[in-house]
Scaffold this motif. Sequence first.
Motif, PDB file in Angstrom:
ATOM      1  N   MET A   1       0.727  -1.017  -0.064  1.00 19.26           N
ATOM      2  CA  MET A   1      -0.135  -0.274  -0.285  1.00 19.26           C
ATOM      3  C   MET A   1       0.989   1.416  -0.187  1.00 19.26           C
ATOM      4  O   MET A   1       2.124   1.220   0.953  1.00 19.26           O
ATOM      5  N   SER A   2       0.740   2.278  -0.237  1.00 18.33           N
ATOM      6  CA  SER A   2       1.103   3.255  -0.986  1.00 18.33           C
ATOM      7  C   SER A   2       0.995   4.599   0.204  1.00 18.33           C
ATOM      8  O   SER A   2       1.763   5.151   0.250  1.00 18.33           O
ATOM      9  N   HIS A  45     -10.782   0.658  -4.066  1.00 14.71           N
ATOM     10  CA  HIS A  45      -9.247   1.505  -3.711  1.00 14.71           C
ATOM     11  C   HIS A  45      -9.259   0.102  -4.580  1.00 14.71           C
ATOM     12  O   HIS A  45      -8.031   0.310  -5.574  1.00 14.71           O
ATOM     13  N   ALA A  46      -8.806  -1.243  -4.292  1.00  6.29           N
ATOM     14  CA  ALA A  46      -8.570  -2.189  -5.363  1.00  6.29           C
ATOM     15  C   ALA A  46      -8.930  -2.097  -6.944  1.00  6.29           C
ATOM     16  O   ALA A  46      -8.340  -2.498  -7.901  1.00  6.29           O
ATOM     17  N   ALA A  51      -2.592  -1.273  -9.223  1.00  7.60           N
ATOM     18  CA  ALA A  51      -0.756  -1.760  -9.293  1.00  7.60           C
ATOM     19  C   ALA A  51      -1.244  -1.150  -7.273  1.00  7.60           C
ATOM     20  O   ALA A  51      -0.191  -1.641  -6.919  1.00  7.60           O
ATOM     21  N   ASN A  52      -1.499  -0.118  -7.271  1.00 12.73           N
ATOM     22  CA  ASN A  52      -0.846   0.780  -5.818  1.00 12.73           C
ATOM     23  C   ASN A  52      -1.942   0.813  -4.540  1.00 12.73           C
ATOM     24  O   ASN A  52      -2.217   2.393  -4.919  1.00 12.73           O
ATOM     25  N   THR A  53      -2.536   0.005  -3.856  1.00 10.42           N
ATOM     26  CA  THR A  53      -4.244   0.326  -3.987  1.00 10.42           C
ATOM     27  C   THR A  53      -3.760   0.749  -2.556  1.00 10.42           C
ATOM     28  O   THR A  53      -3.183   0.620  -1.511  1.00 10.42           O
ATOM     29  N   PRO A  54      -4.433   2.263  -1.763  1.00  6.64           N
ATOM     30  CA  PRO A  54      -4.755   2.557  -0.791  1.00  6.64           C
ATOM     31  C   PRO A  54      -5.033   2.529   0.106  1.00  6.64           C
ATOM     32  O   PRO A  54      -6.258   1.671   0.016  1.00  6.64           O
ATOM     33  N   GLY A  55      -5.014   1.861   1.808  1.00  7.25           N
ATOM     34  CA  GLY A  55      -5.609   1.929   2.927  1.00  7.25           C
ATOM     35  C   GLY A  55      -6.705   3.021   3.019  1.00  7.25           C
ATOM     36  O   GLY A  55      -7.056   3.747   2.031  1.00  7.25           O
ATOM     37  N   VAL A  56      -7.512   2.052   3.796  1.00 11.67           N
ATOM     38  CA  VAL A  56      -8.834   3.286   3.758  1.00 11.67           C
ATOM     39  C   VAL A  56      -8.404   3.595   5.318  1.00 11.67           C
ATOM     40  O   VAL A  56      -8.668   2.438   6.699  1.00 11.67           O
TER      41      VAL A  56
END
Length: 125
Positions: A1-2, A45-46, A51-56
């Motif tokens: 996660m970025s 998000h996914a 490629a770079n899924t952010p968190g929640v």
Amino acid sequence: MSKTITYVITYENDRWVSRCPTGEVEGVGLAGSLSQLERDLAEIHAWAWPANTPGVEFVFDLPDDVAMLVAEYSHEKELAEAHTKRAAELAVKAAKVLTSHWSEPDTARVMGLSKQRVHQLKASA
């Protein structure tokens, strides 16, 4: 996660509502439970950033009386965790010092612990 995207969460009309104040995600999310809302947002998000899924991350916008109660609880929980950590540190120190003078069973009796726990504490020192 970025990175993590933060959502402001409210409870409206018997549903949890999410809004993204930064505009990274448009629209409003609705769900009957916080866990469902979090799963839905993670899926978005996914899909949007495969490629770079952010968190929640959730920030709750609660009524003042509820927010005060939650803040009080959080404060007391932090204090309890700090006291628990300190008690654990002192248990190790006490077990080490006391067993240098007395047997593990006697030390256990003085400390109100089992002799197995005193042995564990002494070994961890």
